[in-house]
Design a protein around this motif. Structure first.
Motif, short mmCIF file in Angstrom:
data_model
loop_
_atom_site.label_atom_id
_atom_site.label_comp_id
_atom_site.label_asym_id
_atom_site.label_seq_id
_atom_site.Cartn_x
_atom_site.Cartn_y
_atom_site.Cartn_z
N ALA A 178 10.17 15.83 -0.91
CA ALA A 178 10.67 15.63 0.45
C ALA A 178 11.05 16.93 1.16
CB ALA A 178 11.85 14.66 0.43
N PRO A 179 11.73 17.88 0.51
CA PRO A 179 12.08 19.11 1.25
C PRO A 179 10.85 19.81 1.83
CG PRO A 179 13.36 18.97 -0.76
CD PRO A 179 12.33 17.88 -0.84
N ALA A 180 9.77 19.87 1.05
CA ALA A 180 8.56 20.53 1.54
C ALA A 180 7.93 19.74 2.69
CB ALA A 180 7.55 20.69 0.40
N THR A 181 7.88 18.41 2.55
CA THR A 181 7.30 17.59 3.61
C THR A 181 8.11 17.69 4.89
OG1 THR A 181 6.52 16.03 1.94
CG2 THR A 181 6.56 15.26 4.22
N LEU A 182 9.42 17.64 4.77
CA LEU A 182 10.28 17.71 5.95
C LEU A 182 10.14 19.06 6.66
CD1 LEU A 182 13.38 15.89 4.50
CD2 LEU A 182 11.93 15.05 6.37
N ALA A 183 9.95 20.12 5.91
CA ALA A 183 9.72 21.43 6.52
C ALA A 183 8.43 21.43 7.31
CB ALA A 183 9.71 22.52 5.45
N TYR A 188 11.54 10.82 -3.90
CA TYR A 188 11.82 11.22 -5.28
C TYR A 188 13.28 11.63 -5.46
CZ TYR A 188 10.35 14.69 -9.04
OH TYR A 188 10.15 15.46 -10.16
N GLY A 189 13.94 11.92 -4.36
CA GLY A 189 15.33 12.33 -4.40
C GLY A 189 15.74 12.84 -3.03
N VAL A 245 0.86 -1.18 0.00
CA VAL A 245 0.00 0.00 0.00
C VAL A 245 0.89 1.23 0.00
CG1 VAL A 245 -1.78 1.29 1.23
CG2 VAL A 245 -1.84 -1.21 1.21
N VAL A 246 0.75 2.06 -1.03
CA VAL A 246 1.59 3.25 -1.20
C VAL A 246 0.72 4.49 -1.11
CG1 VAL A 246 3.15 4.52 -2.71
CG2 VAL A 246 3.19 2.01 -2.70
N LYS A 247 1.07 5.37 -0.19
CA LYS A 247 0.47 6.71 -0.16
C LYS A 247 1.54 7.69 -0.61
CE LYS A 247 -1.66 10.58 1.07
NZ LYS A 247 -0.60 11.51 0.61
N ALA A 248 1.34 8.33 -1.75
CA ALA A 248 2.27 9.33 -2.24
C ALA A 248 1.96 10.68 -1.62
CB ALA A 248 2.20 9.42 -3.77
N SER A 249 2.97 11.53 -1.51
CA SER A 249 2.73 12.89 -1.05
C SER A 249 2.03 13.68 -2.16
CB SER A 249 4.05 13.57 -0.68
OG SER A 249 4.86 13.75 -1.83
N ARG A 262 3.65 -1.16 4.01
CA ARG A 262 3.09 0.19 4.00
C ARG A 262 4.20 1.18 3.67
NH1 ARG A 262 0.90 -1.49 9.43
NH2 ARG A 262 -1.22 -2.26 9.09
N ILE A 263 3.96 1.98 2.65
CA ILE A 263 4.99 2.91 2.15
C ILE A 263 4.42 4.32 2.03
CG2 ILE A 263 6.50 3.48 0.20
CD1 ILE A 263 6.54 0.50 -0.50
N PHE A 264 5.18 5.30 2.51
CA PHE A 264 4.94 6.70 2.17
C PHE A 264 5.96 7.08 1.12
CE2 PHE A 264 5.62 11.32 2.77
CZ PHE A 264 4.32 11.75 2.53
N TRP A 265 5.48 7.47 -0.07
CA TRP A 265 6.38 7.79 -1.19
C TRP A 265 6.34 9.30 -1.39
CZ3 TRP A 265 7.22 3.51 -5.19
CH2 TRP A 265 8.34 3.79 -5.98
N ASP A 266 7.42 9.96 -1.02
CA ASP A 266 7.45 11.41 -0.98
C ASP A 266 8.05 11.97 -2.26
OD1 ASP A 266 7.46 14.04 -0.25
OD2 ASP A 266 8.36 13.72 1.72
#
Length: 364
Positions: free
Chosen positions: A117-122, A145-146, A83-87, A110-114
């Motif tokens: 990432a910089p925006a999510t981490l902020a 994604y990187g 199950v993948v939830k993308a940002s 269970r995967i969170f696929w970001d």
């Protein structure tokens, strides 16, 4: 494995820069035997601007952007092995994440696929009660994604069991050299939507370069730029469909990549445009960011600029012969090392390793 993937859109790249990433990745995973259902909301007029029909490598479920429809597709996660939830789905992101954690089977991966990432981490740093932090203990993986080592370290500090960058790549069957099209003729072309953390860098690297070379032709594609003041030698196209990207990249003397502020600050975050352009054999000019050398060599496979003045200097000195040589060198390197076949093999190995660990824990 049966994969349920909840993302922004597989069918449309309209205000959806992750579309080609999803397509390349999922096509390869399907070729490795995985069965994929992609769930995307009918939001932001994306379905009115589809680039592709539902592809053979994934069943696509488009659901209304309502709470009831969201809950209905979340319930289907119980049938999936992965199950993948993308940002950045765009609607009900927090509810999707919490619902998928609750609905998925204990033995499912269970995967969170970001994909940002910089925006999510902020966001995580600013909000100790962020829903992703609450879901983190239930996640087996964070894929990004990187972002490289800085993003891995940051996610691990927030409690991720594992964080692995899965970089953008090239799908050679989709992005490749084509004959030039006159409407994309220019000395330098840039493709990207107008976003708050991109606009200042577009001004600094693209519009400034255009102003320095008034006798040269510049081309900008992407949504949101129609009312942006620009030098007279800049032509604006509006949204460019993915089926047009090859000609957009092949036709101009050179194309420009400009990282968004957050991506440039973190580094190790090549945009999809880098691989699309290289696959088409384009001569790529890019702003400078840490980690670029993992993908392309400055001066031989790409031209690096630190501001608009250096972009203008590259274009002023660039001959068609050198542009072709740089583009071909980039295409050779990316095809050899950075295709979605490489990324798919990486993800496939990760999934099989995690599934084996979960089976061993379940049997213990």
């Amino acid at each position: 494995m049966k994969i349920a993937f909840y993302g922004s859109s597989l069918l449309s790249s309209y205000w959806n820069g992750a579309a080609t990433y999803y397509r390349g990745m999922l096509r390869d995973l399907a070729g490795r035997g995985h069965r994929i259902t992609f769930y995307e909301p009918d939001a932001y007029d994306r379905q009115k601007h589809r680039d592709i029909d539902p592809p053979p490598y994934a069943e696509v479920r488009v659901y209304p952007a309502t709470p009831e429809a969201m809950r209905a597709v979340v319930a289907e996660a119980k049938a999936a092995d992965v199950v993948v939830k993308a940002s950045g789905v765009g609607v009900y992101d927090d509810e999707l994440l919490a619902g998928l954690v609750a609905a998925s089977r204990p033995d499912a991966i269970r995967i969170f696929w970001d994909v940002d990432a910089p925006a999510t981490l902020a966001e995580l740093a600013a909000n100790p009660g962020h829903p992703l932090l609450e879901a983190m203990p239930a996640l087996d993986l964070v894929l990004t994604y990187g972002g490289g080592p800085p993003v891995v370290s940051a996610y691990e500090s927030f409690g991720a069991a594992a964080c692995i960058p899965i970089y953008n790549a090239l799908d050679p069957s989709t992005h490749h050299p084509v004959p030039p099209e006159p409407r994309f003729s220019a000395d330098l072309a840039f493709l990207g939507n107008r976003l708050p953390d991109r606009e200042a860098r577009v001004e600094a690297f693209f519009l400034d370069a255009a102003a320095r070379l008034p006798e040269r032709a510049f081309l900008i594609g992407g949504s949101g730029w129609a009312d942006k003041p620009m030098p007279a030698n800049v032509r604006h196209l509006g949204h460019v469909y993915t089926r047009e990207h090859n000609a957009f990249n092949t036709t101009p003397l050179a194309v420009l990549n400009i990282a968004r502020d957050s991506m440039a600050a973190v580094g190790y975050s090549p945009a999809t445009r880098v691989f699309e352009a290289a696959g088409a054999g384009a001569c790529l000019v890019t702003d400078a960011w840490d980690g670029l050398g993992l993908f392309l060599e400055d001066g031989r496979e790409v031209l690096v600029a630190r501001d608009g003045r250096e972009v203008a200097e590259h274009i002023a000195a660039l001959t068609p012969e050198r542009a072709r040589a740089i583009g071909e060198a980039a295409r050779t390197r990316i095809t050899r090392e950075h295709t979605y076949a490489h990324r798919g093999a990486q993800v496939d190995a990760i999934l099989r390793a995690v599934a084996e660990r979960k089976r061993e824990r379940g049997a213990a």
